[in-house]
Design a protein around this motif. Structure first.
Motif, PDB file in Angstrom:
ATOM      1  N   HIS A   1      -0.261   5.873  43.576  1.00  0.00           N
ATOM      2  CA  HIS A   1      -0.825   4.602  44.048  1.00  0.00           C
ATOM      3  C   HIS A   1      -2.163   4.794  44.761  1.00  0.00           C
ATOM      4  N   ALA A   2      -2.484   6.017  45.170  1.00  0.00           N
ATOM      5  CA  ALA A   2      -3.741   6.276  45.875  1.00  0.00           C
ATOM      6  C   ALA A   2      -4.862   6.704  44.932  1.00  0.00           C
ATOM      7  N   VAL A   3      -4.503   7.257  43.771  1.00  0.00           N
ATOM      8  CA  VAL A   3      -5.500   7.834  42.860  1.00  0.00           C
ATOM      9  C   VAL A   3      -5.839   6.835  41.762  1.00  0.00           C
ATOM     10  N   MET A   4      -7.147   6.616  41.574  1.00  0.00           N
ATOM     11  CA  MET A   4      -7.600   5.731  40.505  1.00  0.00           C
ATOM     12  C   MET A   4      -7.981   6.522  39.263  1.00  0.00           C
ATOM     13  N   GLN A   5      -8.672   7.653  39.443  1.00  0.00           N
ATOM     14  CA  GLN A   5      -9.176   8.422  38.299  1.00  0.00           C
ATOM     15  C   GLN A   5      -9.200   9.906  38.660  1.00  0.00           C
ATOM     16  N   VAL A   6      -8.821  10.736  37.692  1.00  0.00           N
ATOM     17  CA  VAL A   6      -8.920  12.188  37.831  1.00  0.00           C
ATOM     18  C   VAL A   6      -9.770  12.666  36.675  1.00  0.00           C
ATOM     19  N   SER A   7     -10.734  13.529  36.981  1.00  0.00           N
ATOM     20  CA  SER A   7     -11.640  14.013  35.943  1.00  0.00           C
ATOM     21  C   SER A   7     -12.034  15.447  36.253  1.00  0.00           C
ATOM     22  N   PRO A   8     -12.247  16.272  35.212  1.00  0.00           N
ATOM     23  CA  PRO A   8     -12.738  17.625  35.462  1.00  0.00           C
ATOM     24  C   PRO A   8     -14.097  17.558  36.152  1.00  0.00           C
ATOM     25  N   ALA A   9     -14.323  18.470  37.053  1.00  0.00           N
ATOM     26  CA  ALA A   9     -15.561  18.462  37.833  1.00  0.00           C
ATOM     27  C   ALA A   9     -16.742  18.952  36.997  1.00  0.00           C
ATOM     28  N   HIS A  10     -17.927  18.555  37.443  1.00  0.00           N
ATOM     29  CA  HIS A  10     -19.171  19.041  36.849  1.00  0.00           C
ATOM     30  C   HIS A  10     -19.304  20.521  37.187  1.00  0.00           C
ATOM     31  N   ILE A  11     -20.049  21.241  36.386  1.00  0.00           N
ATOM     32  CA  ILE A  11     -20.207  22.693  36.586  1.00  0.00           C
ATOM     33  C   ILE A  11     -20.769  23.012  37.979  1.00  0.00           C
ATOM     34  N   SER A  12     -21.566  22.110  38.537  1.00  0.00           N
ATOM     35  CA  SER A  12     -22.134  22.349  39.872  1.00  0.00           C
ATOM     36  C   SER A  12     -21.081  22.242  40.971  1.00  0.00           C
ATOM     37  N   HIS A  13     -19.949  21.615  40.677  1.00  0.00           N
ATOM     38  CA  HIS A  13     -18.866  21.479  41.645  1.00  0.00           C
ATOM     39  C   HIS A  13     -17.627  22.300  41.283  1.00  0.00           C
ATOM     40  N   GLY A  14     -17.750  23.197  40.317  1.00  0.00           N
ATOM     41  CA  GLY A  14     -16.614  24.062  39.990  1.00  0.00           C
ATOM     42  C   GLY A  14     -16.175  24.009  38.545  1.00  0.00           C
ATOM     43  N   GLY A  15     -16.713  23.089  37.770  1.00  0.00           N
ATOM     44  CA  GLY A  15     -16.384  23.027  36.338  1.00  0.00           C
ATOM     45  C   GLY A  15     -14.904  22.840  36.081  1.00  0.00           C
ATOM     46  N   ASP A  16     -14.370  23.612  35.136  1.00  0.00           N
ATOM     47  CA  ASP A  16     -12.966  23.471  34.751  1.00  0.00           C
ATOM     48  C   ASP A  16     -11.999  23.969  35.825  1.00  0.00           C
ATOM     49  N   GLY A  17     -12.509  24.568  36.876  1.00  0.00           N
ATOM     50  CA  GLY A  17     -11.648  25.050  37.959  1.00  0.00           C
ATOM     51  C   GLY A  17     -11.513  24.063  39.096  1.00  0.00           C
ATOM     52  N   ALA A  18     -12.000  22.824  38.898  1.00  0.00           N
ATOM     53  CA  ALA A  18     -11.920  21.813  39.951  1.00  0.00           C
ATOM     54  C   ALA A  18     -11.787  20.422  39.322  1.00  0.00           C
ATOM     55  N   TYR A  19     -11.298  19.478  40.136  1.00  0.00           N
ATOM     56  CA  TYR A  19     -11.118  18.107  39.668  1.00  0.00           C
ATOM     57  C   TYR A  19     -11.738  17.136  40.654  1.00  0.00           C
ATOM     58  N   TYR A  20     -12.416  16.114  40.103  1.00  0.00           N
ATOM     59  CA  TYR A  20     -12.822  14.976  40.911  1.00  0.00           C
ATOM     60  C   TYR A  20     -11.623  14.047  40.985  1.00  0.00           C
ATOM     61  N   VAL A  21     -11.335  13.568  42.179  1.00  0.00           N
ATOM     62  CA  VAL A  21     -10.261  12.593  42.360  1.00  0.00           C
ATOM     63  C   VAL A  21     -10.897  11.361  42.994  1.00  0.00           C
ATOM     64  N   TYR A  22     -10.925  10.276  42.245  1.00  0.00           N
ATOM     65  CA  TYR A  22     -11.504   9.016  42.728  1.00  0.00           C
ATOM     66  C   TYR A  22     -10.360   8.186  43.271  1.00  0.00           C
ATOM     67  N   LEU A  23     -10.468   7.806  44.545  1.00  0.00           N
ATOM     68  CA  LEU A  23      -9.368   7.149  45.249  1.00  0.00           C
ATOM     69  C   LEU A  23      -9.538   5.628  45.282  1.00  0.00           C
ATOM     70  N   ARG A  24      -8.412   4.947  45.355  1.00  0.00           N
ATOM     71  CA  ARG A  24      -8.424   3.491  45.507  1.00  0.00           C
ATOM     72  C   ARG A  24      -8.713   3.132  46.957  1.00  0.00           C
ATOM     73  N   ARG A  25      -9.257   1.949  47.149  1.00  0.00           N
ATOM     74  CA  ARG A  25      -9.468   1.468  48.532  1.00  0.00           C
ATOM     75  C   ARG A  25      -8.122   1.077  49.124  1.00  0.00           C
ATOM     76  N   THR A  26      -7.980   1.314  50.404  1.00  0.00           N
ATOM     77  CA  THR A  26      -6.755   0.875  51.090  1.00  0.00           C
ATOM     78  C   THR A  26      -6.866  -0.603  51.385  1.00  0.00           C
ATOM     79  N   ARG A  27      -5.760  -1.295  51.257  1.00  0.00           N
ATOM     80  CA  ARG A  27      -5.761  -2.752  51.503  1.00  0.00           C
ATOM     81  C   ARG A  27      -4.829  -3.084  52.630  1.00  0.00           C
TER      82      ARG A  27
END
Length: 195
Positions: free
Chosen positions: A169-195
């Motif tokens: 319920h907290a996570v909106m999107q998960v995506s592999p990170a850009h190479i500058s942030h770790g590439g395939d060894g890291a994930y971007y986690v985009y969170l939902r706003r709390t209401r």
């Protein structure tokens, strides 16, 4: 494979042996020799289909039937976009700066999972939108077994954990990170706003 015919000497020898042999079960009537079976027809093996190939031509690899399922990275890249498309494209190119970072390098599964839950829920409570979770790419196993095992336990588990309760319920999107942030060894986690 064709059967070889018996020579006249072999047939005569067999008849002599059969006449001198005692029957094991004389009470069972002797069967009449059935007619010989027809010769088996040789099976034609299918010719392997080989595409025409010329020197200097690039080879197009076809997916084999015994490959593993798609990697976690490929699955995440193919997932539909849940967040703002412009922000997603900027994030993929490494233009959005993560507001928080969790490094799971060297952690075991039993310590990494609670740490991830704590980090994501705290980040959402603080109003953060984009965080980075570093898992590392994983290392190859020393002794590969007969069952193919994906490389990197945390790398494969983190996206699954993010899609389960209490983080789903907290996570909106998960995506592999850009190479500058770790590439395939890291994930971007985009969170939902709390209401």
């Amino acid at each position: 494979m064709t059967r070889r015919k018996l020579t006249a000497e072999e047939v005569e020898l067999w008849r002599k042996v059969a006449q001198k042999a005692e029957r094991l079960h004389p009470e069972i009537p002797q069967a009449v020799h059935p007619t010989p079976l027809p010769k088996p027809k040789p099976k034609k093996s299918p010719k392997p289909r080989i595409d025409a190939f010329e020197l200097g031509q690039n080879h197009r690899a076809k997916p084999s039937g015994n490959s593993l399922k798609p990697s976690v990275t490929e699955t995440l890249r193919a997932a539909p976009v849940q967040m703002d498309v412009k922000a997603f494209n900027r994030m993929k190119r490494g233009k959005l700066k993560p507001e928080g970072k969790l490094d799971l390098h060297g952690m075991r599964v039993d310590t990494a999972h609670p740490a991830l839950i704590r980090f994501i829920l705290n980040a959402q409570a603080q109003g953060k939108r984009l965080v980075l979770v570093v898992t590392g790419k994983g290392k190859d196993r020393d002794e590969p077994g007969p069952i193919p095992t994906p490389r990197g336990v945390l790398r494969n588990q983190v996206p699954k954990w993010l899609s389960l309760h209490p983080l789903a319920h907290a996570v909106m999107q998960v995506s592999p990170a850009h190479i500058s942030h770790g590439g395939d060894g890291a994930y971007y986690v985009y969170l939902r706003r709390t209401r």
